[in-house]
Motif scaffolding. Structure first.
Motif, PDB file in Angstrom:
ATOM      1  N   ASN A 281      37.432 -26.013 -29.737  1.00 37.03           N
ATOM      2  CA  ASN A 281      38.258 -24.988 -29.884  1.00 37.03           C
ATOM      3  C   ASN A 281      38.861 -24.771 -31.571  1.00 37.03           C
ATOM      4  OD1 ASN A 281      38.037 -23.956 -27.215  1.00 37.03           O
ATOM      5  ND2 ASN A 281      40.194 -24.886 -26.774  1.00 37.03           N
TER       6      ASN A 281
ATOM      7  N   ASP B  32      36.073 -23.539 -33.756  1.00 39.00           N
ATOM      8  CA  ASP B  32      35.691 -22.382 -33.252  1.00 39.00           C
ATOM      9  C   ASP B  32      36.642 -21.174 -33.941  1.00 39.00           C
ATOM     10  OD1 ASP B  32      33.486 -22.846 -31.941  1.00 39.00           O
ATOM     11  OD2 ASP B  32      34.502 -22.904 -29.812  1.00 39.00           O
ATOM     12  N   SER B  33      37.938 -21.774 -34.012  1.00 42.27           N
ATOM     13  CA  SER B  33      39.064 -20.619 -34.438  1.00 42.27           C
ATOM     14  C   SER B  33      39.441 -20.946 -35.917  1.00 42.27           C
ATOM     15  CB  SER B  33      40.208 -20.664 -33.549  1.00 42.27           C
ATOM     16  OG  SER B  33      40.810 -22.103 -33.765  1.00 42.27           O
ATOM     17  N   THR B  34      38.871 -21.884 -36.561  1.00 39.20           N
ATOM     18  CA  THR B  34      39.436 -22.337 -37.920  1.00 39.20           C
ATOM     19  C   THR B  34      38.100 -22.511 -38.667  1.00 39.20           C
ATOM     20  OG1 THR B  34      39.900 -24.635 -37.604  1.00 39.20           O
ATOM     21  CG2 THR B  34      41.816 -23.198 -37.167  1.00 39.20           C
ATOM     22  N   ASN B  35      38.255 -22.635 -40.183  1.00 40.10           N
ATOM     23  CA  ASN B  35      37.209 -23.373 -40.877  1.00 40.10           C
ATOM     24  C   ASN B  35      37.784 -24.754 -41.236  1.00 40.10           C
ATOM     25  OD1 ASN B  35      35.030 -23.753 -42.613  1.00 40.10           O
ATOM     26  ND2 ASN B  35      35.374 -21.805 -43.529  1.00 40.10           N
TER      27      ASN B  35
ATOM     28  N   LEU C 124      48.017 -22.593 -37.730  1.00 37.26           N
ATOM     29  CA  LEU C 124      48.025 -22.560 -36.300  1.00 37.26           C
ATOM     30  C   LEU C 124      48.934 -22.635 -35.382  1.00 37.26           C
ATOM     31  CD1 LEU C 124      45.232 -25.833 -36.251  1.00 37.26           C
ATOM     32  CD2 LEU C 124      44.656 -23.158 -35.674  1.00 37.26           C
TER      33      LEU C 124
ATOM     34  N   SER D 275      51.195 -18.781 -34.924  1.00 36.99           N
ATOM     35  CA  SER D 275      50.626 -17.615 -34.032  1.00 36.99           C
ATOM     36  C   SER D 275      51.821 -17.490 -32.968  1.00 36.99           C
ATOM     37  CB  SER D 275      49.247 -18.155 -33.477  1.00 36.99           C
ATOM     38  OG  SER D 275      49.490 -19.458 -32.640  1.00 36.99           O
TER      39      SER D 275
ATOM     40  N   ASP E 212      48.574 -22.842 -29.482  1.00 36.36           N
ATOM     41  CA  ASP E 212      47.869 -24.014 -28.557  1.00 36.36           C
ATOM     42  C   ASP E 212      47.973 -25.438 -29.163  1.00 36.36           C
ATOM     43  OD1 ASP E 212      46.219 -25.527 -27.434  1.00 36.36           O
ATOM     44  OD2 ASP E 212      44.304 -24.289 -27.292  1.00 36.36           O
TER      45      ASP E 212
END
Length: 274
Positions: free
Chosen positions: A55, A58-61, A232, A235, A239
């Motif tokens: 995850n 997928d959601s960050t670089n 992160l 947000s 998560d």
């Protein structure tokens, strides 16, 4: 009486060790759990680390942020070792009437909080951006330059240089070595423990730096790991499992460097010369 004293000492040390290590252990355990389990305070390892890791990718670089942090930290450390050791060496070895005044003035700069310097620094790099865009705002150079040297590192190297045998310098001069030759061929190899301690301090400080990169870096592709982790957590529904996974990954480089260079770090902080 001595047995009671030993029991008391070991009890205090044990409690202090548990308090110190617990946040790190909780971070590692939380990285293996889901977000809802982290919020509930679960203290047992789970089986969701790889899910959190996927995850995160997928959601960050993440890879780009790690590369940016590594590039900034390594370049800052190398430049800081060169500049600060030269300054500390010069303050201690060479004689000058104004040397102590300049050094004391330099130490006074340690009293100024970095937050008070941010606005002048930002305006300065804003002006530089108009002339040299490659070293202005939103560049790695702008992150590195203000942290290349610090008063603490110069003070640290000067204090360590007091332990350096002056006879070696005199012998080098008699043998015909230049001052640069004495520094690089005699001083640097002898002071390797001091360099190791200073390198660990500088690398950890640069890797974990948050405030100045937050101000000067504006493009997402230039963000460092602390900035990524901060995003992160900001947000609407963070998560926490993914955040803890990112923190664990961000902690690994500094932890590994410290453990591998621990002996040199302790010797360097004690000011030993070998």
């Amino acid at each position: 009486m001595s047995n009671l004293k030993n029991v008391f000492n070991y009890t205090v040390l044990t409690i202090a060790s548990i308090v110190s290590v617990f946040p790190f252990l909780w971070m590692v355990v939380s990285a293996t759990n889901k977000s809802v389990e982290v919020t509930k305070g679960r203290l047992l390892p789970g089986s969701h680390f790889m899910e959190n890791f996927r995850n995160l990718l997928d959601s960050t670089n993440l890879v780009n942020a790690l590369m940016n942090s590594a590039k900034i930290a390594i370049i800052t450390t190398l430049l800081a070792m060169l500049v600060s050791s030269l300054a500390g060496y010069g303050f201690e070895i060479f004689k000058s009437k104004t040397k102590d005044f300049v050094f004391n003035f330099l130490l006074l700069s340690m009293m100024i909080p970095f937050a008070a310097l941010m606005v002048p620094l930002f305006r300065m790099f804003g002006t530089i951006s108009q002339i040299f865009p490659s070293i202005g705002i939103d560049t790695m150079t702008a992150v590195i330059l203000p942290t290349v040297t610090t008063a603490f590192l110069i003070f640290f190297f000067r204090q360590s240089t007091k332990m350096f045998p002056k006879e070696i310098i005199e012998a080098g001069r008699i043998d015909g070595l230049s001052e640069w030759g004495i520094f690089f061929r005699l001083y640097v190899p002898t002071m390797k423990t001091t360099y190791a301690a200073a390198a660990i301090i500088t690398f950890m400080s640069s890797w974990n730096s948050y405030l100045w990169p937050l101000v000067i870096l504006q493009s997402p592709e230039n963000q460092t790991v602390p900035l990524l982790i901060s995003n992160l957590g900001s947000s609407y529904s963070p998560d926490f499992g993914m955040i803890m996974t990112a923190i664990v990954i961000a902690t690994l480089p500094t932890a590994l460097i410290f453990f591998f260079m621990q002996k040199h770090f302790v010797a360097g902080m004690l000011g030993s010369v070998k």
